[in-house]
Design a protein around this motif. Structure first.
Motif, short mmCIF file in Angstrom:
data_model
loop_
_atom_site.label_atom_id
_atom_site.label_comp_id
_atom_site.label_asym_id
_atom_site.label_seq_id
_atom_site.Cartn_x
_atom_site.Cartn_y
_atom_site.Cartn_z
N UNK A 88 -39.63 -31.43 -19.73
CA UNK A 88 -39.63 -30.29 -18.83
C UNK A 88 -38.48 -30.38 -17.82
N UNK A 89 -38.14 -31.59 -17.40
CA UNK A 89 -37.04 -31.77 -16.45
C UNK A 89 -35.71 -31.43 -17.13
N UNK A 90 -35.52 -31.91 -18.34
CA UNK A 90 -34.29 -31.58 -19.07
C UNK A 90 -34.16 -30.08 -19.25
N UNK A 91 -35.30 -29.42 -19.51
CA UNK A 91 -35.27 -27.96 -19.68
C UNK A 91 -34.82 -27.27 -18.40
N UNK A 92 -35.36 -27.66 -17.26
CA UNK A 92 -35.00 -26.95 -16.03
C UNK A 92 -33.61 -27.30 -15.53
N UNK A 93 -33.09 -28.46 -15.91
CA UNK A 93 -31.69 -28.77 -15.59
C UNK A 93 -30.78 -27.78 -16.33
N UNK A 94 -31.11 -27.50 -17.58
CA UNK A 94 -30.32 -26.55 -18.38
C UNK A 94 -30.54 -25.11 -17.94
N UNK A 95 -31.76 -24.78 -17.51
CA UNK A 95 -32.09 -23.43 -17.08
C UNK A 95 -33.02 -23.53 -15.88
N UNK A 96 -32.48 -23.43 -14.67
CA UNK A 96 -33.29 -23.63 -13.47
C UNK A 96 -34.22 -22.48 -13.10
N UNK A 97 -34.17 -21.39 -13.85
CA UNK A 97 -35.09 -20.28 -13.58
C UNK A 97 -36.42 -20.60 -14.25
N UNK A 98 -37.46 -20.78 -13.45
CA UNK A 98 -38.76 -21.22 -13.94
C UNK A 98 -39.84 -20.27 -13.44
N UNK A 99 -41.06 -20.49 -13.93
CA UNK A 99 -42.21 -19.76 -13.42
C UNK A 99 -43.22 -20.78 -12.95
N UNK A 100 -43.88 -20.50 -11.83
CA UNK A 100 -44.91 -21.38 -11.29
C UNK A 100 -46.21 -20.63 -11.17
N UNK A 101 -47.29 -21.35 -11.32
CA UNK A 101 -48.60 -20.85 -10.93
C UNK A 101 -49.20 -21.89 -10.00
N UNK A 102 -49.52 -21.45 -8.77
CA UNK A 102 -50.18 -22.29 -7.78
C UNK A 102 -51.48 -21.56 -7.44
N UNK A 103 -52.58 -22.16 -7.85
CA UNK A 103 -53.89 -21.50 -7.81
C UNK A 103 -53.76 -20.20 -8.61
#
Length: 153
Positions: A88-103
């Motif tokens: 997952x870290x390698x993925x976000x280094x290549x593409x820093x646009x992510x989605x989060x769910x907090x609660x």
């Protein structure tokens, strides 16, 4: 991030089960982490991170322990002290646009690795949230990254 493609969850069964409980309950059952043995892991908060696979181009989702620094969320790319970074870290280094769910809150964010100066300040915060991070760092020669996640405006 493609809205029409369902993310692939972790191949690790207990992580996938945790993710499913988080999703099905809007974070009510998954926000505080229960370990694989079913015991509350000291009330550790978790979020769901969705990245885009650097090779597949498909969304990948995993549950991770998090902390906060102001409005930013913090995650640690520890992989339990393994010699290589988590995928997952390698993925976000290549593409820093992510989605989060907090609660129940789902939102877009931008990820970046903390600078050495930032990490010096943020690492102790994350060790406070999850003390085993100290042992994970001792177990590996790589410098375990702290990732800063900033909500997209």
């Amino acid at each position: 991030m493609s809205e029409s493609t369902t993310p692939t969850d972790s191949p690790n069964k207990w992580v996938a089960d945790h993710t499913r409980a988080y999703l099905d309950s809007g974070g009510e059952e998954g926000h505080l982490w229960y370990g694989p043995d079913g015991k509350l892991a000291e009330g550790v908060p978790t979020l769901l991170l969705t990245t885009i696979g650097r090779r597949s181009g498909q969304p990948r989702r995993t549950a991770l322990i998090y902390g906060q620094d102001g409005d930013d969320y913090l995650i640690v790319a520890s992989k339990g002290g393994a010699p290589a970074d988590p995928l997952w870290y390698r993925n976000l280094v290549d593409n820093p646009e992510v989605e989060l769910q907090v609660k129940a809150d789902t939102f877009k964010a931008t990820a970046r690795t903390a600078t050495p100066e930032e990490k010096a300040r943020l690492w102790p915060k994350m060790v406070e949230v999850w003390p085993p991070y100290t042992g994970y760092q001792e177990r590996t020669d790589r410098d375990i990254p702290v990732v800063i996640l900033t909500r997209a405006s």
